[in-house]
Design an enzyme around this catalytic site. Structure first.
Site, PDB file in Angstrom:
ATOM      1  N   SER A 139      38.649  28.099   2.011  1.00  0.00           N
ATOM      2  CA  SER A 139      40.026  27.936   1.683  1.00  0.00           C
ATOM      3  C   SER A 139      40.001  27.824   0.171  1.00  0.00           C
ATOM      4  O   SER A 139      41.123  28.089  -0.363  1.00  0.00           O
ATOM      5  CB  SER A 139      40.812  26.704   2.271  1.00  0.00           C
ATOM      6  OG  SER A 139      40.205  25.367   1.645  1.00  0.00           O
TER       7      SER A 139
ATOM      8  N   ASN B 239      28.815  28.134   4.142  1.00  0.00           N
ATOM      9  CA  ASN B 239      29.191  27.923   2.785  1.00  0.00           C
ATOM     10  C   ASN B 239      29.609  26.501   2.383  1.00  0.00           C
ATOM     11  O   ASN B 239      29.493  25.997   1.391  1.00  0.00           O
ATOM     12  CB  ASN B 239      30.264  28.952   2.219  1.00  0.00           C
ATOM     13  CG  ASN B 239      30.708  28.639   0.754  1.00  0.00           C
ATOM     14  OD1 ASN B 239      29.952  29.049  -0.098  1.00  0.00           O
ATOM     15  ND2 ASN B 239      31.974  28.040   0.830  1.00  0.00           N
TER      16      ASN B 239
ATOM     17  N   SER C 124      21.816  26.581  -3.784  1.00  0.00           N
ATOM     18  CA  SER C 124      22.559  26.404  -5.223  1.00  0.00           C
ATOM     19  C   SER C 124      21.099  26.597  -6.260  1.00  0.00           C
ATOM     20  O   SER C 124      19.902  26.556  -5.672  1.00  0.00           O
ATOM     21  CB  SER C 124      22.786  24.824  -5.393  1.00  0.00           C
ATOM     22  OG  SER C 124      23.052  24.750  -6.855  1.00  0.00           O
TER      23      SER C 124
ATOM     24  N   TYR D 117      22.516  15.761  -3.910  1.00  0.00           N
ATOM     25  CA  TYR D 117      23.221  16.955  -3.773  1.00  0.00           C
ATOM     26  C   TYR D 117      22.025  18.065  -3.863  1.00  0.00           C
ATOM     27  O   TYR D 117      21.592  18.998  -3.099  1.00  0.00           O
ATOM     28  CB  TYR D 117      24.256  17.451  -4.789  1.00  0.00           C
ATOM     29  CG  TYR D 117      24.558  18.955  -4.636  1.00  0.00           C
ATOM     30  CD1 TYR D 117      25.425  19.301  -3.818  1.00  0.00           C
ATOM     31  CD2 TYR D 117      24.054  19.729  -5.733  1.00  0.00           C
ATOM     32  CE1 TYR D 117      25.800  20.801  -3.834  1.00  0.00           C
ATOM     33  CE2 TYR D 117      24.740  21.144  -5.807  1.00  0.00           C
ATOM     34  CZ  TYR D 117      25.288  21.362  -4.968  1.00  0.00           C
ATOM     35  OH  TYR D 117      25.832  22.719  -4.897  1.00  0.00           O
TER      36      TYR D 117
ATOM     37  N   ALA E 283      18.975  17.583  -3.196  1.00  0.00           N
ATOM     38  CA  ALA E 283      18.240  17.477  -2.075  1.00  0.00           C
ATOM     39  C   ALA E 283      18.482  18.204  -0.696  1.00  0.00           C
ATOM     40  O   ALA E 283      17.733  18.926   0.004  1.00  0.00           O
ATOM     41  CB  ALA E 283      17.952  16.086  -1.545  1.00  0.00           C
TER      42      ALA E 283
HETATM   43  P1  NAP Z   1      35.167  23.864  -3.641  1.00  0.00           P
HETATM   44  O1  NAP Z   1      35.936  24.659  -4.616  1.00  0.00           O
HETATM   45  O2  NAP Z   1      35.274  22.420  -3.778  1.00  0.00           O
HETATM   46  O3  NAP Z   1      35.542  24.440  -2.282  1.00  0.00           O
HETATM   47  C1  NAP Z   1      34.928  23.881  -1.214  1.00  0.00           C
HETATM   48  C2  NAP Z   1      35.530  24.300   0.180  1.00  0.00           C
HETATM   49  O4  NAP Z   1      34.786  23.960   1.376  1.00  0.00           O
HETATM   50  C3  NAP Z   1      36.871  24.100   0.326  1.00  0.00           C
HETATM   51  O5  NAP Z   1      37.590  25.195   1.178  1.00  0.00           O
HETATM   52  C4  NAP Z   1      36.921  22.971   1.111  1.00  0.00           C
HETATM   53  O6  NAP Z   1      38.228  22.690   1.872  1.00  0.00           O
HETATM   54  C5  NAP Z   1      35.851  23.138   2.115  1.00  0.00           C
HETATM   55  N1  NAP Z   1      35.055  22.016   2.787  1.00  0.00           N
HETATM   56  C6  NAP Z   1      34.675  20.816   2.082  1.00  0.00           C
HETATM   57  N2  NAP Z   1      34.272  19.894   2.900  1.00  0.00           N
HETATM   58  C7  NAP Z   1      34.283  20.360   4.158  1.00  0.00           C
HETATM   59  C8  NAP Z   1      33.905  20.119   5.351  1.00  0.00           C
HETATM   60  N3  NAP Z   1      33.284  19.043   5.452  1.00  0.00           N
HETATM   61  N4  NAP Z   1      33.844  21.134   6.309  1.00  0.00           N
HETATM   62  C9  NAP Z   1      34.500  22.157   6.392  1.00  0.00           C
HETATM   63  N5  NAP Z   1      35.067  22.741   5.091  1.00  0.00           N
HETATM   64  C10 NAP Z   1      34.774  21.947   4.002  1.00  0.00           C
HETATM   65  O7  NAP Z   1      33.647  24.091  -3.837  1.00  0.00           O
HETATM   66  P2  NAP Z   1      32.832  25.603  -4.243  1.00  0.00           P
HETATM   67  O8  NAP Z   1      32.350  25.185  -5.605  1.00  0.00           O
HETATM   68  O9  NAP Z   1      33.407  26.496  -3.741  1.00  0.00           O
HETATM   69  O10 NAP Z   1      31.311  25.075  -3.535  1.00  0.00           O
HETATM   70  C11 NAP Z   1      31.205  26.006  -2.187  1.00  0.00           C
HETATM   71  C12 NAP Z   1      29.577  25.886  -2.045  1.00  0.00           C
HETATM   72  O11 NAP Z   1      28.819  26.486  -3.302  1.00  0.00           O
HETATM   73  C13 NAP Z   1      28.867  24.575  -1.554  1.00  0.00           C
HETATM   74  O12 NAP Z   1      28.035  24.841  -0.662  1.00  0.00           O
HETATM   75  C14 NAP Z   1      28.473  24.307  -2.916  1.00  0.00           C
HETATM   76  O13 NAP Z   1      27.055  23.800  -2.906  1.00  0.00           O
HETATM   77  C15 NAP Z   1      27.980  25.612  -3.478  1.00  0.00           C
HETATM   78  N6  NAP Z   1      27.557  25.817  -5.027  1.00  0.00           N
HETATM   79  C16 NAP Z   1      28.746  25.766  -6.023  1.00  0.00           C
HETATM   80  C17 NAP Z   1      28.423  25.992  -7.175  1.00  0.00           C
HETATM   81  C18 NAP Z   1      29.596  26.171  -8.178  1.00  0.00           C
HETATM   82  O14 NAP Z   1      29.206  26.230  -9.366  1.00  0.00           O
HETATM   83  N7  NAP Z   1      30.940  25.983  -8.035  1.00  0.00           N
HETATM   84  C19 NAP Z   1      27.298  26.106  -7.580  1.00  0.00           C
HETATM   85  C20 NAP Z   1      26.067  26.133  -6.537  1.00  0.00           C
HETATM   86  C21 NAP Z   1      26.402  26.111  -5.314  1.00  0.00           C
HETATM   87  P3  NAP Z   1      38.673  21.268   2.588  1.00  0.00           P
HETATM   88  O15 NAP Z   1      38.344  20.502   1.546  1.00  0.00           O
HETATM   89  O16 NAP Z   1      40.021  21.628   2.773  1.00  0.00           O
HETATM   90  O17 NAP Z   1      37.787  21.181   3.525  1.00  0.00           O
END
Ligand code: NAP
Length: 261
Positions: free
Chosen positions: A16, A90, A142, A156, A158
């Site tokens: 989302s 994701n 990540s 995280y 881990a």
């Molecule tokens: P974000 O902006 O916080 O978005 C997270 C998304 O996941 C939202 O749509 C959230 O919606 C959903 N979500 C959270 N908990 C959930 C659950 N229990 N079940 C289903 N959906 C869930 O996060 P992001 O930065 O895009 O990160 C997404 C992925 O990329 C993660 O796996 C993170 O570890 C990885 N990542 C991010 C970065 C970065 O720099 N941003 C870097 C490395 C890796 P709801 O809260 O409504 O469920």
């Protein structure tokens, strides 16, 4: 531009917002039909509205920390579309916590969302993909954990390393069914989640990235689209780092040495 995912049906968990929404947009631009998931219906509705100009998209409300909701998520997808070509696992969380203060509950919860949620979604897809004669799974890992470390993110890190350990054995186990599984390792990507950590964090990160900017969610989407497409038909169990070069400098000085013009 050659569209890589024509006639493919894809589900992207945690889409989302942030990286997941960027992956969904990229998949749509490459011709896929996409279902996004998350826990908050109003955010999913808004994302569907925003992305619907890019192609066929809908949503399913599902929490990946709950096994029964993952089961329903996949069965609803199949009722809707009849087949599932791409699972993008994701959904993930990245709360900060120092080890000495970290509760067992915090440890368990992040593992439940980031690792168990991935495992259950993959498990649920296997019988379907086997029956279809193949499929593609892509995981958002990540750089933090598998390659780098950061104070406050040991739990995280881990989970993100665990995802890759899972993927490597799964790649061997699933290859016989024509199922490929790969991962992308994002660096710092400008998402709602990351930006909520404040401007100081974002600026410090920018300074440590040789390409000089945070990534965009679509940068991850492009790597995912490649891995999920036939262009990558001989690639399984691998990762692509998408980080603007952040893991490369040996020290902060490595970026400061003047270059003679
Ligand atoms: P974000 O902006 O916080 O978005 C997270 C998304 O996941 C939202 O749509 C959230 O919606 C959903 N979500 C959270 N908990 C959930 C659950 N229990 N079940 C289903 N959906 C869930 O996060 P992001 O930065 O895009 O990160 C997404 C992925 O990329 C993660 O796996 C993170 O570890 C990885 N990542 C991010 C970065 C970065 O720099 N941003 C870097 C490395 C890796 P709801 O809260 O409504 O469920």
């Amino acid at each position: 531009m050659k569209r890589l995912l024509e006639e493919k049906y894809a589900i992207v968990t945690g889409a989302s917002k942030g990286i997941g929404k960027g992956i969904a947009k990229t998949f749509l631009d490459h011709g896929a039909t996409v279902v996004i998931t998350g826990r908050t219906e109003k955010d999913l509705k808004a994302a569907v509205e925003e992305l619907s100009a890019h192609g066929p998209i809908s949503y399913i409300v599902a929490d990946v920390s709950k096994a029964d909701e993952i089961k329903t998520m996949i069965s609803t997808f199949i009722e809707r579309h009849g087949r599932l070509d791409i699972l993008c696992s994701n959904a993930g969380i990245f709360p900060m916590s120092l080890i000495e203060n970290m509760s067992e509950e915090e440890w368990d919860y992040i593992n439940t969302v980031n690792v168990k949620g991935m495992f259950l979604a993959v498990k649920e897809c296997i019988p379907l993909m086997k029956k279809q004669g193949g499929g593609n799974i892509v995981i958002t890992s990540s750089i933090t954990g598998p390659i780098t470390g950061f104070t406050g993110w040991s739990h995280y890190g881990a989970t993100k390393a665990a995802q890759l350990g899972f993927m490597r054995s799964a790649a061997i186990e699933l290859a016989r069914y024509g199922i490929r599984i790969n991962a992308v390792q994002p660096g710092n990507i400008a998402t709602e989640g990351l930006l909520s950590m404040g401007e100081d964090y974002a600026n410090t990160m920018k300074k440590s990235i040789p390409l000089g900017t945070l990534g965009e969610p679509e940068d991850i989407g492009n790597a995912m689209a490649f891995l999920a497409s036939d262009l990558a038909k001989f690639i399984t169990g691998q990762t692509i780092v998408v980080d603007g070069g952040q893991i490369l400098p040996e020290s902060s000085d490595a970026m400061e040495v003047p270059i003679e013009e």
